[in-house]
Write a protein that holds these residues in place. Sequence first.
Motif, short mmCIF file in Angstrom:
data_model
loop_
_atom_site.label_atom_id
_atom_site.label_comp_id
_atom_site.label_asym_id
_atom_site.label_seq_id
_atom_site.Cartn_x
_atom_site.Cartn_y
_atom_site.Cartn_z
N ARG A 71 -21.50 0.03 5.72
CA ARG A 71 -21.18 -0.11 6.81
C ARG A 71 -21.04 -1.15 6.53
O ARG A 71 -21.93 -2.27 6.05
N LEU A 72 -19.41 -2.26 6.21
CA LEU A 72 -19.41 -3.35 6.47
C LEU A 72 -18.36 -3.69 7.54
O LEU A 72 -17.85 -3.34 8.15
N ALA A 73 -18.82 -5.22 8.14
CA ALA A 73 -18.95 -6.11 8.92
C ALA A 73 -18.08 -7.11 9.05
O ALA A 73 -19.05 -7.76 8.83
N VAL A 74 -17.25 -7.46 9.48
CA VAL A 74 -16.53 -8.49 9.25
C VAL A 74 -15.52 -9.30 10.92
O VAL A 74 -15.17 -8.79 11.53
N ILE A 75 -15.79 -10.02 10.72
CA ILE A 75 -16.01 -11.26 12.30
C ILE A 75 -14.47 -11.95 11.66
O ILE A 75 -15.35 -13.32 10.97
N SER A 76 -13.21 -12.10 12.38
CA SER A 76 -12.49 -13.23 11.53
C SER A 76 -12.31 -14.32 13.41
O SER A 76 -12.52 -13.20 14.30
N PHE A 77 -11.64 -15.41 12.75
CA PHE A 77 -11.09 -15.85 13.59
C PHE A 77 -10.07 -16.60 14.18
O PHE A 77 -9.49 -17.62 14.69
N HIS A 78 -9.39 -16.01 12.55
CA HIS A 78 -7.88 -16.73 12.86
C HIS A 78 -6.97 -15.25 12.01
O HIS A 78 -7.65 -14.35 11.29
N SER A 79 -5.64 -15.05 12.30
CA SER A 79 -4.84 -13.85 11.74
C SER A 79 -4.95 -14.41 10.57
O SER A 79 -4.39 -12.75 10.06
N LEU A 80 -4.76 -15.65 10.08
CA LEU A 80 -4.58 -15.26 8.78
C LEU A 80 -5.91 -15.04 8.06
O LEU A 80 -5.52 -13.46 6.77
N GLU A 81 -7.12 -14.50 8.16
CA GLU A 81 -8.27 -14.15 7.33
C GLU A 81 -8.07 -12.61 8.30
O GLU A 81 -8.75 -12.22 7.10
N ASP A 82 -8.21 -12.15 9.02
CA ASP A 82 -8.19 -10.83 9.53
C ASP A 82 -7.07 -10.68 9.32
O ASP A 82 -7.02 -8.87 8.88
N ARG A 83 -5.58 -10.72 8.97
CA ARG A 83 -5.15 -9.69 7.86
C ARG A 83 -5.13 -8.95 6.18
O ARG A 83 -5.58 -8.64 5.99
N VAL A 84 -6.33 -9.77 5.99
CA VAL A 84 -6.58 -10.51 4.88
C VAL A 84 -7.77 -8.94 4.99
O VAL A 84 -7.54 -8.31 4.01
N VAL A 85 -8.67 -9.57 6.31
CA VAL A 85 -9.49 -8.10 5.74
C VAL A 85 -9.39 -6.53 6.79
O VAL A 85 -9.48 -5.68 5.20
N LYS A 86 -8.21 -6.79 7.19
CA LYS A 86 -7.57 -5.53 8.15
C LYS A 86 -6.37 -4.88 6.35
O LYS A 86 -7.01 -3.71 5.84
N GLN A 87 -5.77 -5.52 5.40
CA GLN A 87 -4.88 -4.90 4.33
C GLN A 87 -6.43 -4.53 3.21
O GLN A 87 -6.32 -3.45 2.79
N PHE A 88 -7.32 -4.85 2.96
CA PHE A 88 -8.74 -4.91 2.17
C PHE A 88 -9.31 -3.41 2.41
O PHE A 88 -9.30 -2.57 1.43
N ILE A 89 -9.68 -3.50 3.87
CA ILE A 89 -9.65 -1.75 4.67
C ILE A 89 -9.06 -0.99 3.73
O ILE A 89 -9.83 0.07 3.52
N ARG A 90 -7.90 -0.99 3.80
CA ARG A 90 -6.70 -0.36 3.61
C ARG A 90 -6.36 0.00 2.69
O ARG A 90 -6.28 1.11 2.68
N GLY A 91 -7.27 -0.64 2.18
CA GLY A 91 -6.58 -0.42 0.14
C GLY A 91 -5.72 -1.24 -0.49
O GLY A 91 -5.21 -0.77 -0.95
N GLU A 92 -5.14 -1.82 1.04
CA GLU A 92 -3.23 -2.37 -0.05
C GLU A 92 -3.66 -3.98 -0.95
O GLU A 92 -4.78 -4.72 -0.35
N VAL A 93 -2.88 -3.75 -1.86
CA VAL A 93 -3.09 -5.09 -2.32
C VAL A 93 -1.69 -5.62 -2.60
O VAL A 93 -0.82 -5.01 -2.29
N ALA A 94 -1.17 -7.04 -2.32
CA ALA A 94 -0.10 -7.56 -2.19
C ALA A 94 0.47 -7.85 -3.72
O ALA A 94 -0.47 -7.91 -5.01
#
Length: 316
Positions: free
Chosen positions: A235-258
């Motif tokens: 398991r990976l647990a990531v706590i973010s504190f602003h939308s920019l880093e949370d967006r990166v985490v969400k996209q990474f988990i989904r396997g999305e690449v810009a």
Amino acid sequence: MNTPRFAHVPVLLAEVLEGLRVQADGSYLDGTFGRGGHAREVLARLGPEGRLLLMDRDPEAIADARREFEGDARVRIRHANFAEMGEWQEAAAGLDGVLLDLGVSSPQLDDATRGFSFQADGPLDMRMDPTRGVSAADWLANADEREIADVLWRHGEERMSRRIARAIVERVREQPLRTTRELAELVARTIGHRERHKHPATRTFQALRIHVNDEAGSLQRGLEAARDCLKPGGRLAVISFHSLEDRVVKQFIRGEVARAPRRGLPLPEVAAPALVAVGKPYFAAEAELAVNPRARSAVLRIAQKVGGDHAAGAHR
């Protein structure tokens, strides 16, 4: 046991422990030790065969970790950026869980000498590891207007980035910016108070801190390293504190690449995601916010590495 110099309240502690599903004989890594709030509770759930690896780029945090845990045979400690966990043999051997608590810690914010906050005057430093890199003051002294504006927009989503950058450059030509109060007052004079309950310099300080510490690059490399170090089912647990880093985490988990599409060429194929999201994002409840208001912006995402006995239940 030594009491840390600055108090620290771990954010979303119960949710982190539930998400990691700590097993007594498991191997876990806390990549952002801070002052050990999460780490202590993980360790309390480990038996003699369990392992807890602690990392932090802040030498003060590592000093606290060594004072408290170095005598515990289950614990290993390393002064490094979590982006380098793959270079640590004990982590590369396989982990059952990884925790990343992003951003600046409460002790760092509360210590005026670190320069992270404008609540108290201090040197304009902002480095998470003061032994490496360039301070915010030194970077501002040498950056041009376009560079500063780009950082403020990209890492702070500051709409007045050009105006602030121009004011900073004009000020630096006459006299260097050396303290947090000098910068905060300059920004406030330049753009005024536009948002209720938010200081005008909030986005500027966030952007400079992220840039000085290469937090965006470290996050991307750290997520990749965590994925590679996790065992199947880990398991990976990531706590973010602003939308920019949370967006990166969400996209990474989904396997999305810009990916920028190239005219006339099909988009490259994307491999199946190595991680699957576990449940929905967690936010602090009112009871936690009453004790720790800084948890208000926290978002916790849990993911599980594909494979292993628990993969089928990952969506629960």
